[in-house]
Design an enzyme around this catalytic site. Structure first.
Site, PDB file in Angstrom:
ATOM      1  N   CYS A   2      58.298   6.015  29.833  1.00  0.00           N
ATOM      2  CA  CYS A   2      58.207   6.317  31.255  1.00  0.00           C
ATOM      3  C   CYS A   2      58.963   5.230  32.025  1.00  0.00           C
ATOM      4  CB  CYS A   2      56.783   6.384  31.796  1.00  0.00           C
ATOM      5  SG  CYS A   2      55.801   7.671  31.022  1.00  0.00           S
ATOM      6  N   ARG A  27      64.039   5.999  29.031  1.00  0.00           N
ATOM      7  CA  ARG A  27      62.638   5.700  28.724  1.00  0.00           C
ATOM      8  C   ARG A  27      61.778   6.961  28.604  1.00  0.00           C
ATOM      9  NH1 ARG A  27      61.443   0.324  29.724  1.00  0.00           N
ATOM     10  NH2 ARG A  27      59.236   0.822  29.834  1.00  0.00           N
ATOM     11  N   TRP A  73      57.715  10.256  29.859  1.00  0.00           N
ATOM     12  CA  TRP A  73      57.614  10.621  28.445  1.00  0.00           C
ATOM     13  C   TRP A  73      56.148  10.970  28.248  1.00  0.00           C
ATOM     14  CZ3 TRP A  73      55.112   9.062  23.932  1.00  0.00           C
ATOM     15  CH2 TRP A  73      55.686   9.521  22.739  1.00  0.00           C
ATOM     16  N   ASN A  99      53.118   3.937  34.197  1.00  0.00           N
ATOM     17  CA  ASN A  99      53.601   3.897  32.815  1.00  0.00           C
ATOM     18  C   ASN A  99      52.492   3.240  32.006  1.00  0.00           C
ATOM     19  OD1 ASN A  99      55.008   3.469  30.424  1.00  0.00           O
ATOM     20  ND2 ASN A  99      56.160   1.729  31.216  1.00  0.00           N
ATOM     21  N   GLY A 100      52.046   3.903  30.931  1.00  0.00           N
ATOM     22  CA  GLY A 100      50.974   3.330  30.118  1.00  0.00           C
ATOM     23  C   GLY A 100      49.906   4.379  29.859  1.00  0.00           C
ATOM     24  N   GLU A 486      68.668   3.379   7.416  1.00  0.00           N
ATOM     25  CA  GLU A 486      69.135   3.406   8.796  1.00  0.00           C
ATOM     26  C   GLU A 486      70.104   4.575   9.022  1.00  0.00           C
ATOM     27  OE1 GLU A 486      68.198   2.285  11.461  1.00  0.00           O
ATOM     28  OE2 GLU A 486      69.912   2.343  12.806  1.00  0.00           O
ATOM     29  N   LYS A 490      69.399   7.527  11.707  1.00  0.00           N
ATOM     30  CA  LYS A 490      70.344   7.838  12.778  1.00  0.00           C
ATOM     31  C   LYS A 490      70.661   9.324  12.794  1.00  0.00           C
ATOM     32  CE  LYS A 490      70.103   5.239  14.573  1.00  0.00           C
ATOM     33  NZ  LYS A 490      69.464   3.992  14.865  1.00  0.00           N
ATOM     34  N   GLU A 493      67.500  11.560  13.914  1.00  0.00           N
ATOM     35  CA  GLU A 493      67.021  11.471  15.295  1.00  0.00           C
ATOM     36  C   GLU A 493      67.978  12.086  16.306  1.00  0.00           C
ATOM     37  OE1 GLU A 493      66.282   7.454  16.664  1.00  0.00           O
ATOM     38  OE2 GLU A 493      67.998   6.712  15.570  1.00  0.00           O
ATOM     39  N   HIS A 509      63.465   9.512  -9.688  1.00  0.00           N
ATOM     40  CA  HIS A 509      62.001   9.618  -9.742  1.00  0.00           C
ATOM     41  C   HIS A 509      61.471  10.712  -8.818  1.00  0.00           C
ATOM     42  CE1 HIS A 509      61.805   6.096 -12.271  1.00  0.00           C
ATOM     43  NE2 HIS A 509      62.642   5.495 -11.441  1.00  0.00           N
ATOM     44  N   LYS A 608      63.283   5.479  24.518  1.00  0.00           N
ATOM     45  CA  LYS A 608      63.873   4.232  24.038  1.00  0.00           C
ATOM     46  C   LYS A 608      62.826   3.152  23.795  1.00  0.00           C
ATOM     47  CE  LYS A 608      67.538   1.711  23.291  1.00  0.00           C
ATOM     48  NZ  LYS A 608      68.141   2.030  22.001  1.00  0.00           N
TER      49      LYS A 608
END
Ligand code: F6R
Length: 613
Positions: A2, A27, A73, A99-100, A486, A490, A493, A509, A608
């Site tokens: 947010c 955000r 968000w 925000n929170g 990584e 990438k 997402e 395995h 983010k």
């Protein structure tokens, strides 16, 4: 998560708030909204991105010199118009952005309902503004006092700004757990979740501390106090951020710009620290704790997501160079699993945003148990650097694309420097080897420039071939196992293609069962360490008709003979390969996502800065 922005001054608030929302959209982008006072308290909000809000307010009254705005968000309540912020109080005279998470919102809500309050959304935020109004009416307090008293009843995290229709001269802000920075300009105040909406109006800022509130009144000085009513003196800081970094600078997306910025961002991470001529590395931020790190019985890296991958590279680096045992922990697991922590443990917390809730909580827990906590963060003044004993900023510059790119390579650069410095001082490396690696590290930005030039076209071609694949496998060994993780992260997402990263030898395995002629397998196979073993792993994939996309050292012939596609990377020190090998994997994901028409900079469901558990 947010984004919050607020303005009070002599300019029209709307353009400043909208621009601020665009800057903070990374955000969260489930919905956005704005409230401006101009006689009335005009409040507009819309599901979707900020541009939906802009379309919605066309032709409506957005005039006024005081206002608040929010990009969301979603946590409590689905992303729809009703749950978007700002929220009104019961009598629609107060409005809030938040925000929170207010953890005890349910019990507060039930109590308010018994007193006649009616709620229009499913959010915890609406409960808070009703509570503030309830306090104001029942206890006959002014706005700032009502906010303060209400916050004392709240359990959870918040960064809030509150305005009142009856007072177009005052903004009240407060924070606990979520970030908030106040800009103090010439006759104006700005408040935001980070400094990016503020920097073009003023460079003089105050970062609010936890459980601190600010009373900003037109024409007056900032008043700061704790929510337990103790007055604080504001500590002003100067923003050094360059405005250019907040624009795309001719690139189609922030992510692409940030990928191409890496030679520069890595140089920035090394600037003044890697002293080639003297053959030393000096990390000023941790000088005081260097001895502690040298004598550590164990290093524990804590982080999430991409930063956790950087921590894994750090494990290989520290163990090889310093011989100190290292554990790498997901912050979210570490904080809850009753870990054994001793006073001679050093925890290295890694975070781009410096706000990740799990990392922050894990730091607090380890600190309570007596460990020394060092931070590696990118965002200056964020919460994590303020919670750690000491640390080093990565100085990669603002990372706007939600998928982390340049922050990762800067984190790895920092960890490399830290491990080299400790190894040198501990004597676990010879002087000549130390100098050799320092020289090699110093050359990395130039080598990345080369990688960007030589791999851009080929990754685009490969992307075109595989953009419709449903799955990808990424394999690497040693230092390149985290690179495989990584690379896979990438891809998933930003393109929404399922991808897994594995240590190459683990494939047999289980994951080998997935391989058929449809399965692209990206293998990081530089001519280093376990090269022969990686070649065998490639053969195992080929034998099952998988498609090999191999990252190889320049001039490699052996893998080229069996791979379907090869991407050449420069021949660098084994421990530095992650810095160059990551680049083509970022490009590959980027081009695949673009070809699939995905929103590269703002992938679905992500934000983010993950300030919730
Ligand atoms: C992936 C990504 C996330 C973050 C993670 C931790 O591209 O960006 O996985 O790495 O949310 O965030 P920070 O580093 O801000 O603590």
């Amino acid at each position: 998560m947010c984004g919050i922005v607020a303005y009070l001054g002599d300019k029209q608030a709307y353009p400043i708030l909208i621009k601020g929302l665009h800057r903070l959209e990374y955000r969260g982008y489930d919905s956005s909204g704005i409230a401006i006072i101009n006689g009335n308290l005009n409040l507009y909000k819309r599901k979707g991105k900020v541009e939906e809000l802009e379309k919605f307010v066309k032709g409506k009254d957005v005039s006024g010199t005081i206002g608040i705005a929010h990009t969301r968000w979603a946590t409590h309540g689905e992303p729809n118009d009703e749950n978007a912020h700002p929220h009104f109080s019961q009598n629609k005279e107060l409005s809030i952005i938040h925000n929170g998470i207010i953890e005890n919102y349910n019990s507060l809500k039930e109590e308010l309902i018994t007193r006649g309050h009616v709620f229009n959304s499913d959010t915890d935020t609406e409960v808070l503004i009703h509570l503030i109004e309830d306090v104001q009416e029942n206890e006959n307090l002014d706005l700032a006092e009502s906010v303060r008293v209400a916050l004392n009843q709240v359990v959870g995290a918040y960064a809030i700004v509150v305005i009142s229709k009856n007072d177009n001269n005052t903004l009240i802000a407060a924070k606990k757990g979520s970030p908030l920075v106040i800009g103090s300009g010439d006759g104006e105040f700005l408040i935001a979740s980070d400094a990016t909406p503020i920097v073009e109006y003023t460079r003089k800022v105050v970062y609010l501390e936890d459980e601190e509130m600010a009373i900003l009144e037109r024409g007056k000085e900032i008043v700061l106090k704790s929510i337990s009513n103790i007055k604080h003196t504001p500590y002003f800081q100067e923003l050094t951020m360059n405005l250019d970094v907040l624009e795309k600078g001719g690139y189609e997306h922030f992510m692409l710009k940030e990928i191409f910025e890496q030679p520069h961002s890595i140089r920035e991470s090394m600037r003044g620290r890697l002293r080639l001529g003297q053959g030393i590395i000096s990390l000023g931020g941790i000088t005081e704790y260097k001895q502690k790190l040298m004598n550590a019985k164990r290093i524990i890296m804590i982080a999430c997501g991409t930063s956790w991958h950087a921590g894994l590279v750090g494990e290989y680096l520290f163990e090889e160079l310093t011989r100190i045992p290292v554990e790498v922990e997901y912050a979210s697991e570490f904080r809850y699993r009753k870990p054994v922590i001793n006073e001679d443990d050093v925890v290295i917390a890694i975070s781009q945003s410096g706000e990740t809730a799990d990392t922050l909580a894990a730091i607090k827990m380890a600190k309570e148990k007596g460990a020394t906590i060092l931070g590696i963060c990118n965002v200056v003044g964020s919460s994590i650097p303020r919670e750690t004993h000491a640390g080093s900023y990565t100085h990669a510059g603002p990372e706007i694309g939600v998928a982390s790119t340049k922050a990762f390579t800067s984190q790895v650069t920092l960890l490399t420097m830290m491990a080299l410095m400790i190894a040198h001082d501990k004597g676990t490396i010879t002087n000549s080897r130390h100098q050799q690696i320092i020289n090699a590290l110093n050359d990395i930005p130039e080598q990345i420039e080369d990688v960007l030039k030589t791999t851009d076209a080929i990754t685009k071609d490969i992307a075109a071939k595989f953009k419709d694949s449903r799955n990808f496998l990424y394999l690497g060994r040693g230092y390149n196992f985290p690179v495989a993780l990584e690379g896979a992260l990438k891809l998933k997402e930003i393109s929404y293609i399922h991808a897994e990263g594995y240590p190459a030898a683990e494939m047999k395995h289980g994951p080998i069962a997935l391989i058929d002629e449809e399965m692209p397998v990206v293998v990081i196979a530089p001519k280093k360490g376990n090269y022969d073993k990686v070649v065998s792993n490639i053969q195992e994939v080929k034998a099952r008709k998988g498609k090999i996309i191999a990252l190889v050292s320049k001039g490699d012939t052996e893998v080229r003979a069996v791979a379907d596609y090869v991407i050449e990377i420069p021949d660098v020190e084994e421990m530095l390969v992650p810095l160059v090998a990551t680049i083509p994997l970022q490009l590959l994901s980027y081009y695949i996502a673009v070809m699939r028409n995905c929103n590269v900079d703002q992938p679905r469901n992500l934000a983010k800065s993950v300030t919730v558990e």
